[in-house]
Design a protein around this motif. Sequence first.
Motif, PDB file in Angstrom:
ATOM      1  N   THR A 115      25.963  28.637  53.531  1.00 57.92           N
ATOM      2  CA  THR A 115      24.999  27.839  54.291  1.00 57.92           C
ATOM      3  C   THR A 115      23.608  28.120  53.767  1.00 57.92           C
ATOM      4  O   THR A 115      23.191  29.286  53.666  1.00 57.92           O
ATOM      5  CB  THR A 115      25.081  28.160  55.788  1.00 57.92           C
ATOM      6  N   PHE A 116      22.872  27.060  53.448  1.00 54.45           N
ATOM      7  CA  PHE A 116      21.515  27.180  52.920  1.00 54.45           C
ATOM      8  C   PHE A 116      20.504  26.876  54.018  1.00 54.45           C
ATOM      9  O   PHE A 116      20.808  26.187  55.002  1.00 54.45           O
ATOM     10  CB  PHE A 116      21.303  26.205  51.755  1.00 54.45           C
ATOM     11  N   TYR A 117      19.310  27.429  53.839  1.00 50.76           N
ATOM     12  CA  TYR A 117      18.205  27.144  54.760  1.00 50.76           C
ATOM     13  C   TYR A 117      17.122  26.291  54.101  1.00 50.76           C
ATOM     14  O   TYR A 117      16.324  25.678  54.789  1.00 50.76           O
ATOM     15  CB  TYR A 117      17.596  28.452  55.268  1.00 50.76           C
ATOM     16  N   ASN A 118      17.104  26.286  52.787  1.00 53.83           N
ATOM     17  CA  ASN A 118      16.132  25.469  52.071  1.00 53.83           C
ATOM     18  C   ASN A 118      16.763  25.048  50.745  1.00 53.83           C
ATOM     19  O   ASN A 118      17.172  25.901  49.954  1.00 53.83           O
ATOM     20  CB  ASN A 118      14.848  26.265  51.832  1.00 53.83           C
ATOM     21  N   VAL A 119      16.886  23.763  50.539  1.00 52.41           N
ATOM     22  CA  VAL A 119      17.525  23.239  49.331  1.00 52.41           C
ATOM     23  C   VAL A 119      16.571  22.261  48.651  1.00 52.41           C
ATOM     24  O   VAL A 119      15.505  21.933  49.171  1.00 52.41           O
ATOM     25  CB  VAL A 119      18.862  22.535  49.663  1.00 52.41           C
ATOM     26  N   GLN A 120      16.989  21.828  47.479  1.00 52.41           N
ATOM     27  CA  GLN A 120      16.144  20.911  46.705  1.00 52.41           C
ATOM     28  C   GLN A 120      15.963  19.580  47.428  1.00 52.41           C
ATOM     29  O   GLN A 120      14.879  19.007  47.435  1.00 52.41           O
ATOM     30  CB  GLN A 120      16.765  20.698  45.325  1.00 52.41           C
ATOM     31  N   LYS A 121      17.023  19.108  48.080  1.00 52.64           N
ATOM     32  CA  LYS A 121      16.948  17.858  48.833  1.00 52.64           C
ATOM     33  C   LYS A 121      17.485  18.120  50.226  1.00 52.64           C
ATOM     34  O   LYS A 121      18.681  18.309  50.411  1.00 52.64           O
ATOM     35  CB  LYS A 121      17.744  16.755  48.134  1.00 52.64           C
ATOM     36  N   MET A 122      16.592  18.137  51.211  1.00 55.77           N
ATOM     37  CA  MET A 122      16.987  18.457  52.575  1.00 55.77           C
ATOM     38  C   MET A 122      17.756  17.306  53.221  1.00 55.77           C
ATOM     39  O   MET A 122      17.602  16.148  52.815  1.00 55.77           O
ATOM     40  CB  MET A 122      15.734  18.769  53.404  1.00 55.77           C
ATOM     41  N   PRO A 123      18.585  17.597  54.215  1.00 57.67           N
ATOM     42  CA  PRO A 123      19.296  16.521  54.927  1.00 57.67           C
ATOM     43  C   PRO A 123      18.307  15.574  55.595  1.00 57.67           C
ATOM     44  O   PRO A 123      17.202  15.966  55.991  1.00 57.67           O
ATOM     45  CB  PRO A 123      20.140  17.277  55.956  1.00 57.67           C
ATOM     46  N   GLN A 124      18.736  14.351  55.749  1.00 55.17           N
ATOM     47  CA  GLN A 124      17.847  13.319  56.276  1.00 55.17           C
ATOM     48  C   GLN A 124      18.527  12.606  57.441  1.00 55.17           C
ATOM     49  O   GLN A 124      19.665  12.123  57.308  1.00 55.17           O
ATOM     50  CB  GLN A 124      17.495  12.307  55.180  1.00 55.17           C
ATOM     51  N   PHE A 125      17.817  12.571  58.598  1.00 56.13           N
ATOM     52  CA  PHE A 125      18.322  11.810  59.746  1.00 56.13           C
ATOM     53  C   PHE A 125      18.061  10.321  59.497  1.00 56.13           C
ATOM     54  O   PHE A 125      17.036   9.971  58.904  1.00 56.13           O
ATOM     55  CB  PHE A 125      17.614  12.275  61.022  1.00 56.13           C
ATOM     56  N   PRO A 126      18.971   9.454  59.918  1.00 55.88           N
ATOM     57  CA  PRO A 126      18.748   8.019  59.694  1.00 55.88           C
ATOM     58  C   PRO A 126      17.433   7.553  60.329  1.00 55.88           C
ATOM     59  O   PRO A 126      17.278   7.621  61.542  1.00 55.88           O
ATOM     60  CB  PRO A 126      19.946   7.359  60.372  1.00 55.88           C
ATOM     61  N   GLY A 127      16.493   7.141  59.521  1.00 54.64           N
ATOM     62  CA  GLY A 127      15.196   6.678  60.013  1.00 54.64           C
ATOM     63  C   GLY A 127      14.116   7.726  59.927  1.00 54.64           C
ATOM     64  O   GLY A 127      12.952   7.442  60.221  1.00 54.64           O
ATOM     65  N   GLY A 128      14.459   8.995  59.569  1.00 50.93           N
ATOM     66  CA  GLY A 128      13.446  10.027  59.397  1.00 50.93           C
ATOM     67  C   GLY A 128      13.231  10.876  60.650  1.00 50.93           C
ATOM     68  O   GLY A 128      13.942  10.770  61.657  1.00 50.93           O
ATOM     69  N   SER A 129      12.215  11.712  60.596  1.00 49.45           N
ATOM     70  CA  SER A 129      11.926  12.650  61.689  1.00 49.45           C
ATOM     71  C   SER A 129      11.498  11.946  62.955  1.00 49.45           C
ATOM     72  O   SER A 129      11.851  12.347  64.073  1.00 49.45           O
ATOM     73  CB  SER A 129      10.818  13.625  61.248  1.00 49.45           C
ATOM     74  N   SER A 130      10.716  10.875  62.840  1.00 54.14           N
ATOM     75  CA  SER A 130      10.268  10.138  64.021  1.00 54.14           C
ATOM     76  C   SER A 130      11.455   9.515  64.753  1.00 54.14           C
ATOM     77  O   SER A 130      11.510   9.510  65.988  1.00 54.14           O
ATOM     78  CB  SER A 130       9.256   9.069  63.628  1.00 54.14           C
TER      79      SER A 130
END
Length: 222
Positions: A120-135
Amino acid sequence: MKVKKHRHADLENKRSIFFQIGLIVALGASLAAFEWGSDSNILAQPIDEDPYVEDVEMIPITHPEEPKTALPKPIPLEKIIIVDNTTPVVDDLPDFSSEDTGEPVLIPEMAEEIDDTPMTFYNVQKMPQFPGGSSALLKYIAEHVKYPVICAEAGVTGKVYVSFVVNEKGNVVEAKVVRSPDANLSTEALRVISGLPQWTPGKQRDKAVRVAYTIPVNFVLN
């Protein structure tokens, strides 16, 4: 002409005092004489001539003798019976004698233990993305959180920190509460985070990996 005497020079007034002093001195001398005579008699008497002193004979101290333990008698050689054990001994071990037979000895290889637990990683080159972004993630949480009635009546507010993992397929797994002001708020926050839709998984060197996240769920009364 009659001679006048002063009162302080008249010794007749002090006759009783002189008599008492003389009486005390005489009494003290008598007591000293009696004491001196009794001490001299005690010191002059020899100790060896005391008729009341008897000679006491000392009884010698004797210790009881310890009983002697009889030593076991030796067994004659002609009475020793030698048992011939004819039961064969099965030896499954290979013969590792020092003689070189010329044949190679095969040593079995130990199987390597495979760790099936993914990293399990805590910081990767490409972080996971929620559909539509953080907002869109914050909007989803605000729309799906239901304030517990018991907390609303008691006026309980605060932030519930929930940690979870976005796996290689983008699913939210292993959600747990890290810190919370109330157990009812923890239950509701855990329900909402566990029901998040599928994410775009994170990547490390162009390979999908597990990434850990921590999100605060804020409970505020309007």
